[in-house]
Design a protein around this motif. Structure first.
Motif, PDB file in Angstrom:
ATOM      1  N   ARG A  50       0.804  -1.228   0.000  1.00  0.00           N
ATOM      2  CA  ARG A  50       0.000   0.000   0.000  1.00  0.00           C
ATOM      3  C   ARG A  50       0.837   1.278   0.000  1.00  0.00           C
ATOM      4  O   ARG A  50       0.304   2.357  -0.197  1.00  0.00           O
ATOM      5  N   MET A  51       2.132   1.172   0.219  1.00  0.00           N
ATOM      6  CA  MET A  51       2.940   2.387   0.337  1.00  0.00           C
ATOM      7  C   MET A  51       3.225   3.035  -1.011  1.00  0.00           C
ATOM      8  O   MET A  51       3.195   2.380  -2.047  1.00  0.00           O
ATOM      9  N   LYS A  52       3.511   4.293  -0.976  1.00  0.00           N
ATOM     10  CA  LYS A  52       3.838   5.041  -2.190  1.00  0.00           C
ATOM     11  C   LYS A  52       5.206   4.615  -2.709  1.00  0.00           C
ATOM     12  O   LYS A  52       6.100   4.288  -1.933  1.00  0.00           O
ATOM     13  N   THR A  53       5.362   4.655  -4.023  1.00  0.00           N
ATOM     14  CA  THR A  53       6.609   4.263  -4.672  1.00  0.00           C
ATOM     15  C   THR A  53       7.803   5.022  -4.112  1.00  0.00           C
ATOM     16  O   THR A  53       8.861   4.447  -3.865  1.00  0.00           O
ATOM     17  N   GLU A  54       7.658   6.314  -3.878  1.00  0.00           N
ATOM     18  CA  GLU A  54       8.789   7.118  -3.416  1.00  0.00           C
ATOM     19  C   GLU A  54       9.246   6.760  -1.995  1.00  0.00           C
ATOM     20  O   GLU A  54      10.339   7.137  -1.582  1.00  0.00           O
ATOM     21  N   ASN A  55       8.419   6.019  -1.244  1.00  0.00           N
ATOM     22  CA  ASN A  55       8.779   5.610   0.114  1.00  0.00           C
ATOM     23  C   ASN A  55       9.267   4.169   0.185  1.00  0.00           C
ATOM     24  O   ASN A  55       9.601   3.685   1.260  1.00  0.00           O
ATOM     25  N   ARG A  56       9.301   3.483  -0.936  1.00  0.00           N
ATOM     26  CA  ARG A  56       9.627   2.050  -0.974  1.00  0.00           C
ATOM     27  C   ARG A  56      11.095   1.822  -1.310  1.00  0.00           C
ATOM     28  O   ARG A  56      11.642   2.441  -2.206  1.00  0.00           O
ATOM     29  N   VAL A  57      11.730   0.923  -0.541  1.00  0.00           N
ATOM     30  CA  VAL A  57      13.102   0.504  -0.791  1.00  0.00           C
ATOM     31  C   VAL A  57      13.148  -1.027  -0.772  1.00  0.00           C
ATOM     32  O   VAL A  57      12.220  -1.671  -0.290  1.00  0.00           O
ATOM     33  N   PHE A  58      14.246  -1.575  -1.276  1.00  0.00           N
ATOM     34  CA  PHE A  58      14.386  -3.029  -1.339  1.00  0.00           C
ATOM     35  C   PHE A  58      15.746  -3.458  -0.812  1.00  0.00           C
ATOM     36  O   PHE A  58      16.729  -2.722  -0.934  1.00  0.00           O
ATOM     37  N   PHE A  59      15.775  -4.660  -0.244  1.00  0.00           N
ATOM     38  CA  PHE A  59      16.998  -5.215   0.328  1.00  0.00           C
ATOM     39  C   PHE A  59      17.236  -6.622  -0.204  1.00  0.00           C
ATOM     40  O   PHE A  59      16.291  -7.352  -0.497  1.00  0.00           O
ATOM     41  N   LYS A  60      18.520  -6.996  -0.262  1.00  0.00           N
ATOM     42  CA  LYS A  60      18.876  -8.350  -0.678  1.00  0.00           C
ATOM     43  C   LYS A  60      18.490  -9.347   0.404  1.00  0.00           C
ATOM     44  O   LYS A  60      17.987 -10.423   0.124  1.00  0.00           O
ATOM     45  N   ASN A  61      18.729  -8.988   1.655  1.00  0.00           N
ATOM     46  CA  ASN A  61      18.447  -9.909   2.755  1.00  0.00           C
ATOM     47  C   ASN A  61      18.228  -9.124   4.053  1.00  0.00           C
ATOM     48  O   ASN A  61      18.347  -7.904   4.088  1.00  0.00           O
ATOM     49  N   GLU A  62      17.960  -9.875   5.097  1.00  0.00           N
ATOM     50  CA  GLU A  62      17.675  -9.267   6.392  1.00  0.00           C
ATOM     51  C   GLU A  62      18.906  -8.560   6.971  1.00  0.00           C
ATOM     52  O   GLU A  62      18.782  -7.500   7.593  1.00  0.00           O
ATOM     53  N   GLU A  63      20.075  -9.121   6.742  1.00  0.00           N
ATOM     54  CA  GLU A  63      21.304  -8.508   7.241  1.00  0.00           C
ATOM     55  C   GLU A  63      21.478  -7.096   6.674  1.00  0.00           C
ATOM     56  O   GLU A  63      21.876  -6.170   7.383  1.00  0.00           O
ATOM     57  N   GLU A  64      21.181  -6.943   5.391  1.00  0.00           N
ATOM     58  CA  GLU A  64      21.295  -5.623   4.774  1.00  0.00           C
ATOM     59  C   GLU A  64      20.294  -4.644   5.384  1.00  0.00           C
ATOM     60  O   GLU A  64      20.633  -3.503   5.694  1.00  0.00           O
ATOM     61  N   ALA A  65      19.063  -5.084   5.574  1.00  0.00           N
ATOM     62  CA  ALA A  65      18.035  -4.221   6.168  1.00  0.00           C
ATOM     63  C   ALA A  65      18.448  -3.791   7.578  1.00  0.00           C
ATOM     64  O   ALA A  65      18.333  -2.609   7.937  1.00  0.00           O
ATOM     65  N   LEU A  66      18.955  -4.717   8.359  1.00  0.00           N
ATOM     66  CA  LEU A  66      19.383  -4.394   9.714  1.00  0.00           C
ATOM     67  C   LEU A  66      20.593  -3.457   9.712  1.00  0.00           C
ATOM     68  O   LEU A  66      20.714  -2.589  10.575  1.00  0.00           O
ATOM     69  N   ALA A  67      21.476  -3.616   8.738  1.00  0.00           N
ATOM     70  CA  ALA A  67      22.640  -2.738   8.627  1.00  0.00           C
ATOM     71  C   ALA A  67      22.230  -1.285   8.387  1.00  0.00           C
ATOM     72  O   ALA A  67      22.939  -0.358   8.782  1.00  0.00           O
ATOM     73  N   TYR A  68      21.078  -1.076   7.764  1.00  0.00           N
ATOM     74  CA  TYR A  68      20.552   0.273   7.533  1.00  0.00           C
ATOM     75  C   TYR A  68      19.633   0.726   8.669  1.00  0.00           C
ATOM     76  O   TYR A  68      18.924   1.716   8.545  1.00  0.00           O
ATOM     77  N   ASP A  69      19.619  -0.025   9.766  1.00  0.00           N
ATOM     78  CA  ASP A  69      18.809   0.287  10.956  1.00  0.00           C
ATOM     79  C   ASP A  69      17.305   0.224  10.721  1.00  0.00           C
ATOM     80  O   ASP A  69      16.545   0.989  11.301  1.00  0.00           O
ATOM     81  N   TYR A  70      16.874  -0.691   9.855  1.00  0.00           N
ATOM     82  CA  TYR A  70      15.447  -0.930   9.661  1.00  0.00           C
ATOM     83  C   TYR A  70      15.010  -1.999  10.654  1.00  0.00           C
ATOM     84  O   TYR A  70      15.810  -2.833  11.076  1.00  0.00           O
ATOM     85  N   ARG A  71      13.750  -1.961  11.038  1.00  0.00           N
ATOM     86  CA  ARG A  71      13.204  -2.956  11.966  1.00  0.00           C
ATOM     87  C   ARG A  71      12.218  -3.845  11.235  1.00  0.00           C
ATOM     88  O   ARG A  71      11.634  -3.457  10.219  1.00  0.00           O
ATOM     89  N   PRO A  72      11.955  -5.065  11.761  1.00  0.00           N
ATOM     90  CA  PRO A  72      11.005  -5.973  11.117  1.00  0.00           C
ATOM     91  C   PRO A  72       9.566  -5.446  11.178  1.00  0.00           C
ATOM     92  O   PRO A  72       9.182  -4.748  12.121  1.00  0.00           O
TER      93      PRO A  72
END
Length: 92
Positions: free
Chosen positions: A48-70
């Motif tokens: 449901r999110m807008k395209t400009e707010n959407r990002v993608f990651f290869k894996n969970e380690e990458e997402a966590l490295a950018y300080d994203y939460r589950p």
């Protein structure tokens, strides 16, 4: 991290590039950059999110490295673990 808007000028170009990246295993998770949340590509909240707010990651380690939460919707167990860890940090 790959920004959705960086995948092409038009929605059709972005869709084609995204499909290719998913099929090749370059992307396995999606994220919401405003709240720094990551989750499954199939998550109803993420779709449901807008395209400009959407990002993608290869894996969970990458997402966590950018300080994203589950995501609390599609990754309930990982979210609960994250929540417990952060509440311990706050009370310490």
């Amino acid at each position: 991290m790959i920004k959705h808007t960086d995948l092409g000028q038009t929605s059709e170009e972005r869709k084609k590039a995204l499909t290719s990246l998913i099929r090749n295993g370059v992307i396995t998770l999606g994220g919401y950059k405003k709240a720094k949340i990551y989750g499954l590509l199939s998550c109803s909240s993420g779709k449901r999110m807008k395209t400009e707010n959407r990002v993608f990651f290869k894996n969970e380690e990458e997402a966590l490295a950018y300080d994203y939460r589950p995501c609390g919707n599609c990754m309930k167990e990982k979210y609960e673990e994250w929540k417990k860890k952060t509440s311990k940090v706050r009370t310490a």
